[in-house]
Design a protein around this motif. Structure first.
Motif, PDB file in Angstrom:
ATOM      1  N   ASP A 243      -5.672  21.063  -8.043  1.00 28.31           N
ATOM      2  CA  ASP A 243      -5.370  22.520  -7.256  1.00 28.31           C
ATOM      3  C   ASP A 243      -3.930  22.571  -7.709  1.00 28.31           C
ATOM      4  OD1 ASP A 243      -8.073  23.093  -6.982  1.00 28.31           O
ATOM      5  OD2 ASP A 243      -7.614  22.624  -4.777  1.00 28.31           O
ATOM      6  N   ASP A 244      -3.019  23.025  -6.531  1.00 32.37           N
ATOM      7  CA  ASP A 244      -1.658  23.168  -6.778  1.00 32.37           C
ATOM      8  C   ASP A 244      -0.854  21.829  -6.202  1.00 32.37           C
ATOM      9  OD1 ASP A 244      -2.405  23.508  -4.032  1.00 32.37           O
ATOM     10  OD2 ASP A 244      -1.000  25.214  -3.833  1.00 32.37           O
TER      11      ASP A 244
ATOM     12  N   SER B  49       2.170  23.023   7.128  1.00 32.25           N
ATOM     13  CA  SER B  49       1.821  24.446   7.772  1.00 32.25           C
ATOM     14  C   SER B  49       0.976  25.229   6.666  1.00 32.25           C
ATOM     15  CB  SER B  49       3.200  25.217   7.787  1.00 32.25           C
ATOM     16  OG  SER B  49       3.757  25.343   6.665  1.00 32.25           O
ATOM     17  N   ASP B  50       0.585  24.512   5.652  1.00 34.24           N
ATOM     18  CA  ASP B  50      -0.103  25.298   4.541  1.00 34.24           C
ATOM     19  C   ASP B  50      -1.538  25.519   5.250  1.00 34.24           C
ATOM     20  OD1 ASP B  50      -2.565  23.071   3.211  1.00 34.24           O
ATOM     21  OD2 ASP B  50      -0.381  22.264   3.988  1.00 34.24           O
ATOM     22  N   PRO B  51      -2.286  26.628   4.584  1.00 29.98           N
ATOM     23  CA  PRO B  51      -3.555  26.886   5.170  1.00 29.98           C
ATOM     24  C   PRO B  51      -4.550  25.814   5.570  1.00 29.98           C
ATOM     25  CG  PRO B  51      -2.853  28.694   3.744  1.00 29.98           C
ATOM     26  CD  PRO B  51      -1.696  27.521   3.483  1.00 29.98           C
ATOM     27  N   LYS B  52      -4.593  25.063   4.349  1.00 33.26           N
ATOM     28  CA  LYS B  52      -5.657  24.067   4.277  1.00 33.26           C
ATOM     29  C   LYS B  52      -5.498  22.875   5.542  1.00 33.26           C
ATOM     30  CE  LYS B  52      -7.281  24.292  -0.468  1.00 33.26           C
ATOM     31  NZ  LYS B  52      -8.610  24.301  -0.096  1.00 33.26           N
ATOM     32  N   SER B  53      -4.176  22.660   5.531  1.00 33.56           N
ATOM     33  CA  SER B  53      -3.914  21.611   6.648  1.00 33.56           C
ATOM     34  C   SER B  53      -4.101  22.257   7.930  1.00 33.56           C
ATOM     35  CB  SER B  53      -2.620  21.328   6.790  1.00 33.56           C
ATOM     36  OG  SER B  53      -2.165  20.678   5.350  1.00 33.56           O
ATOM     37  N   ALA B  54      -3.856  23.538   8.297  1.00 37.43           N
ATOM     38  CA  ALA B  54      -4.026  24.063   9.493  1.00 37.43           C
ATOM     39  C   ALA B  54      -5.659  24.419   9.638  1.00 37.43           C
ATOM     40  CB  ALA B  54      -3.466  25.776   9.486  1.00 37.43           C
ATOM     41  N   GLU B  55      -6.321  24.626   8.904  1.00 37.74           N
ATOM     42  CA  GLU B  55      -7.666  24.516   8.810  1.00 37.74           C
ATOM     43  C   GLU B  55      -8.432  23.178   9.250  1.00 37.74           C
ATOM     44  OE1 GLU B  55     -11.843  25.622   5.927  1.00 37.74           O
ATOM     45  OE2 GLU B  55      -9.817  25.539   5.091  1.00 37.74           O
ATOM     46  N   LEU B  56      -7.790  22.287   8.601  1.00 33.25           N
ATOM     47  CA  LEU B  56      -8.304  20.897   8.889  1.00 33.25           C
ATOM     48  C   LEU B  56      -8.083  20.385  10.459  1.00 33.25           C
ATOM     49  CD1 LEU B  56      -9.918  18.310   7.647  1.00 33.25           C
ATOM     50  CD2 LEU B  56      -7.410  17.483   6.800  1.00 33.25           C
ATOM     51  N   ARG B  57      -6.774  20.856  10.813  1.00 35.37           N
ATOM     52  CA  ARG B  57      -6.562  20.476  12.187  1.00 35.37           C
ATOM     53  C   ARG B  57      -7.509  21.208  13.233  1.00 35.37           C
ATOM     54  NH1 ARG B  57      -1.176  20.988  10.214  1.00 35.37           N
ATOM     55  NH2 ARG B  57      -1.007  23.011  10.721  1.00 35.37           N
TER      56      ARG B  57
ATOM     57  N   ASN C  25     -11.234  14.609  -1.598  1.00 36.80           N
ATOM     58  CA  ASN C  25     -10.567  12.850  -1.378  1.00 36.80           C
ATOM     59  C   ASN C  25      -9.339  12.895  -2.263  1.00 36.80           C
ATOM     60  OD1 ASN C  25     -11.092  10.076  -0.941  1.00 36.80           O
ATOM     61  ND2 ASN C  25     -10.946   9.822  -3.169  1.00 36.80           N
ATOM     62  N   LEU C  26      -9.140  13.749  -3.394  1.00 39.12           N
ATOM     63  CA  LEU C  26      -7.842  13.906  -4.166  1.00 39.12           C
ATOM     64  C   LEU C  26      -6.820  14.319  -3.252  1.00 39.12           C
ATOM     65  CD1 LEU C  26      -9.166  14.889  -7.637  1.00 39.12           C
ATOM     66  CD2 LEU C  26      -7.962  12.838  -7.190  1.00 39.12           C
ATOM     67  N   ARG C  27      -7.183  15.162  -2.505  1.00 44.24           N
ATOM     68  CA  ARG C  27      -6.169  15.887  -1.420  1.00 44.24           C
ATOM     69  C   ARG C  27      -5.682  14.835  -0.396  1.00 44.24           C
ATOM     70  NH1 ARG C  27      -4.879  21.102  -1.116  1.00 44.24           N
ATOM     71  NH2 ARG C  27      -5.861  22.512  -2.566  1.00 44.24           N
ATOM     72  N   VAL C  28      -6.710  14.066   0.150  1.00 42.06           N
ATOM     73  CA  VAL C  28      -6.372  12.740   1.145  1.00 42.06           C
ATOM     74  C   VAL C  28      -5.306  12.039   0.264  1.00 42.06           C
ATOM     75  CG1 VAL C  28      -7.193  11.087   2.594  1.00 42.06           C
ATOM     76  CG2 VAL C  28      -8.500  13.336   2.342  1.00 42.06           C
TER      77      VAL C  28
END
Length: 707
Positions: free
Chosen positions: A595-596, A221-229, A659-662
Motif C-alpha cells: 500500500d503506502d 496514530s494512523d487509522p490501521k494502528s488505531a484499529e489494531l489497538r 504480514n508485510l505490514r508487520v
C-alpha cells in the motif's frame, strides 16, 4: 534479543512452541489440532501431510521457476521467481511462503518422522532420545491437554492473587520469569557479553513488558494502528474472560493493561535506535540499577533467581526503567495483578485447551498476520521440541541428514569467500591503510561454525514425562533460564551456538565474532551438491558473504576483532563508510512494502549492506574458483546468468499484506523482492550478463558499493 546475534539471515521463522503468540505464529482450535486433519486445503502443502524418513530433493536452480515472459532487465525478481510464485500459493497456516519456509517444512516433516519413531516407548533409546521422544508424545496428546482446560495456570494465578503488597512483586517476578522463558513481564533479565570486555558475561536488564510485537503499535496514530489497538484490547478482554472474569470487569481490566503497556512502549527505544550499540551499553553497579527503579527491590529479585548478589549490570534502556518505576508506583495493586494475569495467560495460551489456543490464534495469527488457518499440531510440537531441546533433537538431525563431507565443502567455500573479502579490503579505494589492517585482523579472527556445535548441550537436568505436557514446557523453560543466568560472572563459552542444527537460517554474532551455518540451511535447494558451482556460489556463497559482511555493516563494524565495542576506524574512513552506506539507505527508502508503506531503510540498513556485500563476494569467489575452467551454457542460461538466477531463487516468495505490514515495522530485512532487485541494479556484472540497456529498470546510473 538485544544485539546478539547481530543479525539473522533472511526470513525469521516462527520457532515459538505450539503456536506461541510470537508475532509470526499461530495457535489451535480442537478441531484444527485433530490428527485426522493434518492435510492443509492448499495445493502448496498437500504433500506435507505425513512424516518422512528422508529429505526430498529440490535443485538449487529450478528452470521451471523462471518466468520467461518477463525481461530480466525489467524485473529480475519476477523473471527468476515468477514460475515459483504461480506454483506455490501460501498455505493456509502460513503468513508467507518462500523457499526457506518450504525447506523448513521439509526439515520439520523429517524431524516429525524421527520424533514419531522415538515417541514409541522403546527400551533401547538413549537419554536424549527418551527426552525428545516423550516430550513429543506428551505434546501430541491433545485429549489430555483438553481435559485440563485452564488448570495448568492455577499455581501461577494463585500466586498472583496472593499478592497483598507491591513489595512482594520482585520475588514473584523472579519465579515467573524463570518458568515462562521468553515472556518478559515488565522487563527482561538475563546474561550477555559485556560490550566493553567480550570475554566476560554480565547481567543484562532489558526493556520488555509489551503484548504487541513492537512499541510502534502503541504509538502510531494512523487509522490501521488505531484499529489494531482496539482489536488487541478486545483480545485481552477475551482472554481474561476465559480466566473467569465477567465481560464488564474484563473490559475495565484490559483498558488498564493497555494503559500500562502503552506507557512502557513510549519509554522504549525504537528498533532503529536499538541498532546503535552505544545506546544499549549502560554499564553500572547495583546502586545505579536500584536508583533507576527505587520502588522495585532488585536485591529481592536477584535472590529469587537463585543468583548470588551482583554488582555489575548493563541496563539497555535506562529511561525505560525510570518509567517502569513510575508505573509501578502509580498503578494500583489490582492493576499490577491484572497485568500479570494477562501476561501469564498470554504466555501459556498455546499450551492450554482449545478455547485459549483459538483465541490466541485469532488475534496473533489471523488479525495480526492474516493467517486463516492454524498450523497442524505435529508441526507446532516439532517446533517446540526444537526450541526447548534443540541440541538433543539436532544430534538426531545431524546423524541422519548431514555428512562430514558436506561440512567440509561448506568450510572450503567459506574460506574462499573470506579470501575474496580479504582481497576486496586490500584494494578498497575509500579506506586508508590503518583501517584496512584493522579490518583484515577482524576478518581473519572470525570463527566459522558449520553444521553443529563441537560440544553438545547437556539436558540431564531436564526431567521429561510422557504424561505432563505443560510440566515439560516449564521444566525446559526453567532449565534454559537457569542456564543463561548461571553464565553471569563467568568467562564466555565461544563454542556456544544460538541456533539449533535443524534451523533453516544463519547468523553472524558481533561479540563472538563468528558466523554460524546450521546443518538445516545447508540442504538443497539452498546448497545442492548435485548442481554446478554457479548457482551454489550464488546462493550459499551469497549467504556466507552476507554473514561475513555483517561484521562490517553499520552495526558490526563498531566491534573489534575480539568482539569489543571499540572504534577502530580513522575519522576519514568513518565518514567514507557512512557516505557509501547512505547510498543504500536512500535507495531502499524508495521501495514500497505494501500500500503506502515504504521500507524503513534505517532499520534494514545492516541487512541491505550485507546482501550487497554478500553477492559481490560470492561473485568474486566463484570467478576465482572457475577461472581456469571452460563453463558451458545450461538450460538456456550462461554460467553468469546461472549465478544470478541461483542467487535470486532463494528469495522466491508469496506474502500476505497483513504480514508485510508487520514486517515493515519489526523486520530488519527488506522484502525479498528488493533483496534481489535492489542488489542487481548495483552490479555491472549483472548488466553485462543479461545485456541490459542503460535505460532499463535493473540498471542504475549511480551504483552503491561499500564492500
Amino acid at each position: 534479543m538485544l544485539i546478539l546475534p547481530t543479525v539473522v539471515l533472511l526470513v525469521v521463522f516462527s520457532t515459538a512452541a505450539v503456536g506461541q503468540s510470537a508475532p509470526s505464529s499461530a495457535t489451535p482450535s480442537k478441531a484444527e489440532l485433530s490428527a485426522s486433519d493434518h492435510a492443509l486445503k492448499n495445493p502448496a502443502s498437500i504433500a506435507a501431510d505425513g512424516p518422512i524418513t528422508s529429505l526430498p530433493y529440490t535443485p538449487s536452480l529450478d528452470v521451471d521457476s523462471v518466468d520467461k515472459s518477463v525481461n530480466p532487465c525489467m524485473d529480475f525478481y519476477q523473471y527468476s521467481c515468477g514460475g515459483w510464485m504461480k506454483r506455490n500459493p501460501i498455505p493456509g497456516d502460513q503468513p508467507s511462503w518462500n523457499v526457506y519456509r518450504k525447506l523448513a517444512q521439509d526439515n520439520q516433516r523429517f524431524l516429525w518422522g524421527t520424533l514419531d519413531e522415538l515417541a514409541k516407548n522403546a527400551s533401547d533409546r538413549n537419554a536424549n532420545q527418551q527426552k525428545i521422544g516423550d516430550y513429543f508424545a506428551a505434546c501430541m496428546d491433545e485429549s489430555a491437554v483438553e481435559k485440563l482446560g485452564a488448570d495448568p495456570l492455577k499455581s501461577y494465578l494463585d500466586q498472583i492473587s496472593g499478592l497483598t503488597a507491591k513489595k512482594q512483586l520482585p520475588a514473584l517476578l523472579a519465579k515467573i520469569h524463570q518458568r515462562t522463558e521468553g515472556n518478559e513481564m515488565f522487563f527482561g533479565f538475563s546474561s550477555n557479553q559485556d560490550f566493553g570486555d567480550s570475554t566476560q558475561m554480565i547481567a543484562f536488564a532489558s526493556a520488555g513488558g509489551l503484548g504487541l510485537p513492537d512499541r510502534d503499535y502503541y504509538t502510531k496514530s494512523d487509522p490501521k494502528s488505531a484499529e489494531l489497538r482496539q482489536k488487541y484490547l478486545a483480545h485481552v478482554q477475551r482472554m481474561l474472560e476465559l480466566l473467569g472474569d465477567g465481560p464488564d470487569a474484563a473490559q475495565h481490566e484490559a483498558a488498564g493493561i493497555m494503559a500500562l503497556e502503552t506507557a512502557l512502549a513510549k519509554a522504549s527505544l525504537t528498533r532503529v535506535e536499538r541498532r546503535d550499540p552505544h545506546k544499549l551499553y549502560n554499564k553500572g553497579d547495583f546502586s545505579q540499577l536500584q536508583a533507576l527503579s527505587p520502588s522495585f527491590d532488585w536485591r529481592v529479585y536477584i535472590e529469587g533467581t537463585g543468583l548470588p548478589q551482583q554488582n555489575t549490570f548493563n541496563v539497555t534502556e535506562p529511561a525505560f526503567y525510570k518509567e517502569l518505576d513510575n508505573q509501578l508506583q502509580g498503578a494500583s495493586l489490582d492493576d499490577i495483578k491484572n497485568y500479570l494475569r494477562w501476561h501469564t495467560v498470554h504466555a501459556a495460551a498455546p499450551f492450554l485447551s482449545s478455547a485459549f489456543v483459538k483465541a490466541d490464534f485469532d488475534f496473533f495469527g489471523t488479525t495480526l498476520r492474516g493467517v486463516p488457518q492454524l498450523r497442524p499440531r505435529w508441526k507446532r510440537c516439532v517446533e517446540l521440541v526444537d526450541r526447548q531441546l534443540g541440541e538433543a533433537l539436532g544430534q538426531e538431525f545431524v546423524n541422519r541428514a548431514f555428512s562430514p563431507e558436506m561440512k567440509q565443502k561448506t568450510l572450503n567455500m567459506t574460506n574462499q569467500i573470506e579470501q575474496a573479502m580479504a582481497a576486496d579490503i586490500e584494494q578498497l579505494p575509500w579506506m586508508g591503510p590503518e583501517t584496512k589492517q584493522n579490518a583484515l585482523t577482524k576478518l581473519h579472527s572470525i570463527a566459522n561454525k558449520i553444521g553443529y556445535p563441537d560440544k553438545w548441550r547437556d539436558y540431564a537436568a531436564v526431567a521429561v514425562s510422557r504424561n505432563n505436557f505443560l510440566g515439560n514446557v516449564e521444566q525446559a523453560a526453567v532449565f534454559e533460564s537457569k542456564r543463561r543466568l548461571n553464565k553471569i560472572g563467568k568467562p564466555i563459552d565461544r563454542g556456544e551456538w544460538r541456533m539449533t542444527p535443524p534451523t533453516v537460517n544463519a547468523y553472524y554474532n558481533s561479540r563472538m565474532n563468528d558466523i554460524n551455518f546450521p546443518a538445516g540451511v545447508l540442504q538443497p535447494p539452498l546448497y545442492d551438491p548435485k548442481m554446478d558451482d554457479a548457482p551454489n556460489y550464488g546462493d550459499t556463497g551469497g549467504t556466507i558473504g552476507h554473514e561475513l559482511t555483517h561484521g562490517f555493516d553499520d552495526q558490526g563494524r563498531q566491534f573489534d576483532a575480539q568482539g569489543n565495542l571499540k572504534d577502530w576506524w580513522t575519522k576519514g574512513d568513518n565518514e567514507n563508510f557512512n557516505a557509501r552506506a547512505q547510498c543504500l539507505v536512500d535507495q531502499y527508502a524508495q521501495y514500497v512494502v505494501v500500500d503506502d508503506v515504504k521500507i524503513n531503510s534505517k532499520l534494514t540498513e545492516g541487512e541491505d549492506i550485507a546482501d550487497l556485500g554478500g553477492l559481490i563476494l560470492a561473485w568474486m569467489a566463484w570467478k576465482d574458483q572457475t577461472k581456469n575452467l571452460h563453463l558451458e551454457t545450461r538450460d538456456g542460461l550462461t554460467p553468469e546468468q546461472r549465478f544470478f538466477v541461483g542467487n535470486a531463487q532463494w528469495a522466491c516468495e508469496n506474502d500476505r499484506p497483513e504480514n508485510l505490514r508487520v514486517n515493515a515495522i519489526t523486520d530488519p530485512h527488506s522484502p525479498d523482492k528488493y533483496r534481489v532487485n535492489g542488489l542487481v541494479v548495483n552490479m555491472p556484472e549483472f548488466e553485462k550478463a543479461f545485456s541490459c540497456k542503460a535505460d532499463q529498470p535493473m540498471v542504475k546510473a549511480n551504483r552503491c558499493r561499500i564492500w
